[in-house]
Design a protein around this motif. Structure first.
Motif, PDB file in Angstrom:
ATOM      1  N   ILE A 298       0.838  -1.205   0.000  1.00  0.00           N
ATOM      2  CA  ILE A 298       0.000   0.000   0.000  1.00  0.00           C
ATOM      3  C   ILE A 298       0.873   1.255   0.000  1.00  0.00           C
ATOM      4  N   ALA A 299       1.922   1.247   0.830  1.00  0.00           N
ATOM      5  CA  ALA A 299       2.837   2.388   0.869  1.00  0.00           C
ATOM      6  C   ALA A 299       3.529   2.575  -0.482  1.00  0.00           C
ATOM      7  N   ALA A 300       3.894   1.475  -1.133  1.00  0.00           N
ATOM      8  CA  ALA A 300       4.543   1.548  -2.446  1.00  0.00           C
ATOM      9  C   ALA A 300       3.606   2.141  -3.488  1.00  0.00           C
ATOM     10  N   MET A 301       2.359   1.706  -3.456  1.00  0.00           N
ATOM     11  CA  MET A 301       1.392   2.264  -4.410  1.00  0.00           C
ATOM     12  C   MET A 301       1.163   3.747  -4.153  1.00  0.00           C
ATOM     13  N   ALA A 302       1.061   4.120  -2.885  1.00  0.00           N
ATOM     14  CA  ALA A 302       0.893   5.536  -2.549  1.00  0.00           C
ATOM     15  C   ALA A 302       2.106   6.338  -3.012  1.00  0.00           C
ATOM     16  N   GLY A 303       3.308   5.773  -2.835  1.00  0.00           N
ATOM     17  CA  GLY A 303       4.522   6.436  -3.301  1.00  0.00           C
ATOM     18  C   GLY A 303       4.537   6.610  -4.811  1.00  0.00           C
ATOM     19  N   GLY A 304       4.060   5.601  -5.532  1.00  0.00           N
ATOM     20  CA  GLY A 304       4.004   5.691  -6.991  1.00  0.00           C
ATOM     21  C   GLY A 304       3.009   6.740  -7.465  1.00  0.00           C
ATOM     22  N   VAL A 305       1.850   6.782  -6.823  1.00  0.00           N
ATOM     23  CA  VAL A 305       0.839   7.784  -7.185  1.00  0.00           C
ATOM     24  C   VAL A 305       1.354   9.180  -6.855  1.00  0.00           C
ATOM     25  N   PHE A 306       1.981   9.333  -5.681  1.00  0.00           N
ATOM     26  CA  PHE A 306       2.523  10.639  -5.310  1.00  0.00           C
ATOM     27  C   PHE A 306       3.563  11.089  -6.325  1.00  0.00           C
ATOM     28  N   TYR A 307       4.459  10.190  -6.698  1.00  0.00           N
ATOM     29  CA  TYR A 307       5.495  10.517  -7.685  1.00  0.00           C
ATOM     30  C   TYR A 307       4.871  11.012  -8.984  1.00  0.00           C
TER      31      TYR A 307
ATOM     32  N   VAL B  40      14.657  13.468 -14.062  1.00  0.00           N
ATOM     33  CA  VAL B  40      14.814  12.298 -13.203  1.00  0.00           C
ATOM     34  C   VAL B  40      14.848  12.776 -11.751  1.00  0.00           C
ATOM     35  N   THR B  41      14.144  12.063 -10.886  1.00  0.00           N
ATOM     36  CA  THR B  41      14.088  12.422  -9.481  1.00  0.00           C
ATOM     37  C   THR B  41      14.129  11.167  -8.602  1.00  0.00           C
ATOM     38  N   SER B  42      14.526  11.352  -7.381  1.00  0.00           N
ATOM     39  CA  SER B  42      14.563  10.238  -6.428  1.00  0.00           C
ATOM     40  C   SER B  42      13.169   9.734  -6.079  1.00  0.00           C
ATOM     41  N   LEU B  43      12.145  10.515  -6.370  1.00  0.00           N
ATOM     42  CA  LEU B  43      10.778  10.085  -6.071  1.00  0.00           C
ATOM     43  C   LEU B  43      10.421   8.780  -6.777  1.00  0.00           C
ATOM     44  N   GLY B  44      10.958   8.570  -7.953  1.00  0.00           N
ATOM     45  CA  GLY B  44      10.674   7.351  -8.704  1.00  0.00           C
ATOM     46  C   GLY B  44      11.219   6.092  -8.027  1.00  0.00           C
TER      47      GLY B  44
ATOM     48  N   HIS C  55      11.598   0.779  -4.155  1.00  0.00           N
ATOM     49  CA  HIS C  55      12.205   0.367  -2.889  1.00  0.00           C
ATOM     50  C   HIS C  55      11.160  -0.280  -1.981  1.00  0.00           C
ATOM     51  N   LEU C  56       9.996   0.329  -1.889  1.00  0.00           N
ATOM     52  CA  LEU C  56       8.967  -0.214  -1.000  1.00  0.00           C
ATOM     53  C   LEU C  56       8.391  -1.531  -1.529  1.00  0.00           C
ATOM     54  N   PHE C  57       8.234  -1.636  -2.837  1.00  0.00           N
ATOM     55  CA  PHE C  57       7.722  -2.895  -3.389  1.00  0.00           C
ATOM     56  C   PHE C  57       8.718  -4.037  -3.210  1.00  0.00           C
ATOM     57  N   LEU C  58       9.957  -3.800  -3.592  1.00  0.00           N
ATOM     58  CA  LEU C  58      10.938  -4.890  -3.555  1.00  0.00           C
ATOM     59  C   LEU C  58      11.456  -5.167  -2.154  1.00  0.00           C
ATOM     60  N   LEU C  59      11.923  -4.125  -1.481  1.00  0.00           N
ATOM     61  CA  LEU C  59      12.504  -4.335  -0.152  1.00  0.00           C
ATOM     62  C   LEU C  59      11.438  -4.563   0.916  1.00  0.00           C
ATOM     63  N   GLY C  60      10.253  -4.063   0.695  1.00  0.00           N
ATOM     64  CA  GLY C  60       9.182  -4.232   1.664  1.00  0.00           C
ATOM     65  C   GLY C  60       8.275  -5.402   1.348  1.00  0.00           C
ATOM     66  N   MET C  61       7.439  -5.229   0.339  1.00  0.00           N
ATOM     67  CA  MET C  61       6.426  -6.241   0.024  1.00  0.00           C
ATOM     68  C   MET C  61       7.040  -7.589  -0.352  1.00  0.00           C
ATOM     69  N   LEU C  62       7.956  -7.592  -1.308  1.00  0.00           N
ATOM     70  CA  LEU C  62       8.520  -8.855  -1.784  1.00  0.00           C
ATOM     71  C   LEU C  62       9.309  -9.573  -0.684  1.00  0.00           C
ATOM     72  N   MET C  63      10.082  -8.815   0.077  1.00  0.00           N
ATOM     73  CA  MET C  63      10.870  -9.437   1.147  1.00  0.00           C
ATOM     74  C   MET C  63       9.958 -10.130   2.153  1.00  0.00           C
TER      75      MET C  63
END
Length: 142
Positions: free
Chosen positions: A13-22, A34-38, A43-51
């Motif tokens: 959910i946090a990853a999706m919110a981050g993507g929408v915000f970006y 190019v920005t770090s927002l992308g 990071h949240l999908f791979l390091l958070g959800m997938l892990m």
């Protein structure tokens, strides 16, 4: 196992919110560079959800919580990933808004993000050690 699936869901959910915000923040500010927002989203999908999906699979077969290293992983990793994501967010917002940052502030943002990455790396090592201990006495030992 359910606990780790819930953690995974929270990161998704946090990853999706981050993507929408970006997407919306850069569009609203007519930013095309190019920005770090992308990187917040990935990071949240791979390091958070997938892990934590992977951790849930291991937890289904072994009692990982009996290992101190696993409990240390949970704390360390779940501090490191959000800290890293927040600092990517801070850096990205300053990039999109073209805010002038002093050298000290820029270094502080990078330093705190670096601490987040160190915590993530430490967490991964702790998880691997807990899995190794668990493999020695669990279903996978042969």
């Amino acid at each position: 196992m359910k606990r780790y699936l819930n953690i995974s869901l929270a990161y998704a959910i946090a990853a999706m919110a981050g993507g929408v915000f970006y997407r919306e923040f850069t569009k609203y500010n007519s930013f095309t560079g190019v920005t770090s927002l992308g990187k917040v989203h990935t990071h949240l999908f791979l390091l958070g959800m997938l892990m934590f999906l992977i951790v849930a699979l291991f937890a289904a077969r072994n009692d990982l919580t009996r290992h101190k290293t696993f409990r240390a992983f949970l704390w360390t990793y779940n501090i490191g990933v959000p800290l890293t994501a927040v600092m990517l967010l801070v850096r990205g917002v300053t990039q999109v808004l073209s805010l002038p940052l002093s050298t000290g502030i820029s270094a502080a943002i990078s330093g705190i993000a670096g601490i987040g990455h160190i915590l993530v790396g430490t967490g991964i090592i702790l998880l691997l050690l807990a899995l190794k201990k668990s493999a020695g006495n669990g279903v996978y030992s042969r």
